[in-house]
Design a protein around this motif. Sequence first.
Motif, PDB file in Angstrom:
ATOM      1  N   UNK A  22       0.743  -1.262   0.055  1.00  0.00           N
ATOM      2  CA  UNK A  22      -0.083  -0.051   0.064  1.00  0.00           C
ATOM      3  C   UNK A  22       0.909   1.392  -0.089  1.00  0.00           C
ATOM      4  N   UNK A  23       0.627   2.169  -0.820  1.00  0.00           N
ATOM      5  CA  UNK A  23       1.081   3.535  -0.656  1.00  0.00           C
ATOM      6  C   UNK A  23       0.034   4.541  -0.325  1.00  0.00           C
ATOM      7  N   UNK A  38      -1.455  -0.524   9.169  1.00  0.00           N
ATOM      8  CA  UNK A  38      -1.007  -1.525   8.047  1.00  0.00           C
ATOM      9  C   UNK A  38       0.441  -1.986   8.329  1.00  0.00           C
ATOM     10  N   UNK A  39       1.234  -1.194   8.776  1.00  0.00           N
ATOM     11  CA  UNK A  39       2.707  -1.562   9.172  1.00  0.00           C
ATOM     12  C   UNK A  39       2.581  -2.763  10.386  1.00  0.00           C
ATOM     13  N   UNK A  40       1.704  -2.642  11.141  1.00  0.00           N
ATOM     14  CA  UNK A  40       1.539  -3.425  12.218  1.00  0.00           C
ATOM     15  C   UNK A  40       0.814  -4.735  11.953  1.00  0.00           C
ATOM     16  N   UNK A  41       0.258  -4.599  10.649  1.00  0.00           N
ATOM     17  CA  UNK A  41      -0.304  -5.761  10.298  1.00  0.00           C
ATOM     18  C   UNK A  41       0.508  -6.270   9.155  1.00  0.00           C
ATOM     19  N   UNK A  42       1.833  -6.098   9.363  1.00  0.00           N
ATOM     20  CA  UNK A  42       3.207  -6.598   8.675  1.00  0.00           C
ATOM     21  C   UNK A  42       2.803  -6.510   6.956  1.00  0.00           C
ATOM     22  N   UNK A  43       2.303  -5.313   6.556  1.00  0.00           N
ATOM     23  CA  UNK A  43       2.134  -4.947   5.394  1.00  0.00           C
ATOM     24  C   UNK A  43       3.201  -3.917   4.946  1.00  0.00           C
ATOM     25  N   UNK A  44       3.766  -4.101   3.839  1.00  0.00           N
ATOM     26  CA  UNK A  44       5.191  -3.084   3.398  1.00  0.00           C
ATOM     27  C   UNK A  44       4.256  -1.853   3.004  1.00  0.00           C
ATOM     28  N   UNK A  45       4.523  -0.686   3.713  1.00  0.00           N
ATOM     29  CA  UNK A  45       3.706   0.468   3.410  1.00  0.00           C
ATOM     30  C   UNK A  45       4.935   1.632   3.483  1.00  0.00           C
TER      31      UNK A  45
END
Length: 330
Positions: A22-23, A38-45
């Motif tokens: 996600x950007x 999102x970062x805490x959900x282990x997504x690259x942001x």
Amino acid sequence: MDITECQEDNAMETTPDPVYDVAIIGGGSAGLSAALILARARRSVVVIDGGAPRNSPAAAAHGLLGQEGVNPLELLQRGREESTSYGARIVQTAVERASGAADDGFVLELDDDSTIHAGQLVIATGVRDELPSVSGLAERWGRDVVHCPYCHGWEIRDQRIGVLATGPMSAMQALLFHQWSENMTFFPNGLEFPAEQLEKLRALGIAIVPEEVGAVEVIDDHLAAAVMGDGKKIELDALAVPALTRARLVGLEGLGLDVEENAAGVALVTDPAGHTTVPGVWAAGNVVNAGLQVSESAANGARVAMTINTEMVFARADRATADIGRPVRA
């Protein structure tokens, strides 16, 4: 190696231009809150932040539980530190051009000549306040020229407050400010209002000045008066200007996002979950609803981020299920 290092290494090894999950375009309270979730959900942001928050002229943000009176810029700095501590990346620049689609991913060309690739986008760019053409008004914005009674009412309580009309809701907004001061003046500024609305103002003792405001007078760095076009002065300590707003979408025209006009100005169209009319593009915060305060924008950004992650989880499960039933080629 911690989770952050693993995320960065995995992203960098696959391609010279990493594709982020996600950007997020906009580094205000909505954008940073979305990045944190999102970062805490282990997504690259990645967050692309142009560095021009709407509330930067204000000395303090109010009504924010646990952070009452915090400086807006200090609050955003804390938000950047919190989101990056979980692996989010912050890029201090602006989007020059956006393109792409959900199927193939999105491409963001930035002002620093770099490029960002992402599977999904979150628009959290906020709004631009469109102030009336009144000499000296913009220089006092966020100080003693204010827009929101819940943001600034306590600080100007019992003072001489004027309300400068900018649209059809302005008379009703004068009623709101009257909660904080009985010493009120309403300036229709050339706009027409229903007689029943003006009658309510008069019934509460709110003075109505029909002449148009041409300038504001400042003495010793304090607002002193509204100056009419004919030179007459109305002494004031604060001037409320419920400015019309316009969603900040510069550089994002290529995405084909739908906007709509409302009583507050121009906003980005979304459904209640935050989907825009373009698949894969979401929106949160003031760009959707200019009336949201800092706490509401942050909450909205968090909720949209949770929905994004949930949909991504379900989509992955659907793909895995489809792969099980797919025949294996010899």
